[in-house]
Design an enzyme around this catalytic site. Structure first.
Site, mmCIF file in Angstrom:
data_model
loop_
_atom_site.group_PDB
_atom_site.id
_atom_site.type_symbol
_atom_site.label_atom_id
_atom_site.label_comp_id
_atom_site.label_asym_id
_atom_site.label_seq_id
_atom_site.Cartn_x
_atom_site.Cartn_y
_atom_site.Cartn_z
ATOM 1 N N CYS A 115 0.794 -1.222 0.000
ATOM 2 C CA CYS A 115 0.000 0.000 0.000
ATOM 3 C C CYS A 115 0.828 1.273 0.000
ATOM 4 O O CYS A 115 0.394 2.289 -0.541
ATOM 5 C CB CYS A 115 -0.963 -0.019 1.188
ATOM 6 N N VAL A 116 2.014 1.257 0.600
ATOM 7 C CA VAL A 116 2.860 2.446 0.552
ATOM 8 C C VAL A 116 3.361 2.676 -0.870
ATOM 9 O O VAL A 116 3.340 3.803 -1.388
ATOM 10 C CB VAL A 116 4.023 2.342 1.550
#
Length: 210
Positions: free
Chosen positions: A148-149
């Site tokens: 997700c980052v």
């Protein structure tokens, strides 16, 4: 950075800082930060939570906007095709695993919202929040670096924000993918730096606006 990438001019230009930064915190919900949950047993992520908590305290003192997200779904009907059992088992509205870690969230200051895909930007109101605050530079923290980052970093870049990833404020299940992904996005889209450098930039921002 390998010689081949350097010779091809990857990483040749820094992104740099703009006029106004904000911190975006990706998925530091207790599903990732408490060991009673399958995804919450990574010491690497635990260390990143502590570093992010320190960074956020300074960001708030400096008047830097903060937005934090968590991931949750209504039912199996709207959940994407995640290949992760823990997501299917726990990531539902109202489940305790979706609560923000108390070391991270400051509801009286932070903008906190739910997302449904890897990126903090995908079909969320965060761009409206950033526009209202006049933000042109995004500092990313959270987990996981390789998931997700990274997705959030690419979308931040695509929306035209100067994007910084605070290296020690991002965590993954294993350190290898963390380093590999930071190295790769650092070649292409973002500046990767330790949180100490981010703190200095926040303090400089406060001095300019005092």
């Amino acid at each position: 950075m390998s010689d081949d990438y350097s010779e091809a001019s990857y990483g040749a230009r820094p992104v740099g800082w703009g006029r106004k930064p904000a911190v975006l915190v990706v998925d530091f919900q207790v599903a990732f930060t408490r060991p009673e949950y399958p995804l919450g047993r990574s010491e690497h992520i635990h260390e990143a939570v502590e570093k992010t908590s320190e960074l956020l305290k300074i960001a708030r003192k400096c008047g830097v906007p903060v937005a934090s997200c968590y991931t949750a779904y209504h039912s199996q009907r709207d959940i994407p095709y995640w290949k992760i059992d823990a997501v299917h088992d726990h990531f539902y509205y109202g489940h305790p695993s979706t609560a923000m870690d108390e070391r991270i969230a400051e509801p009286d200051y932070d903008y906190i919202f739910c997302k449904s895909a890897p990126s903090i930007f995908f079909q969320t109101p965060v761009t409206t929040f950033l526009a209202k605050q006049g933000v042109d530079t995004v500092v990313l923290t959270g987990c996981t670096t390789s998931g997700c980052v990274r997705a959030s970093a690419i979308d931040s870049f695509s929306y035209g924000y100067r994007t910084i990833v605070a290296e020690d404020c991002s965590g993954d299940i294993e350190e290898g993918p963390h380093r590999d992904n930071l190295r790769d996005i650092g070649r292409r889209y973002v500046d990767v730096m330790p949180s100490a450098e981010v703190v200095k930039a926040f303090e400089d921002y406060r001095k300019r606006n005092d």
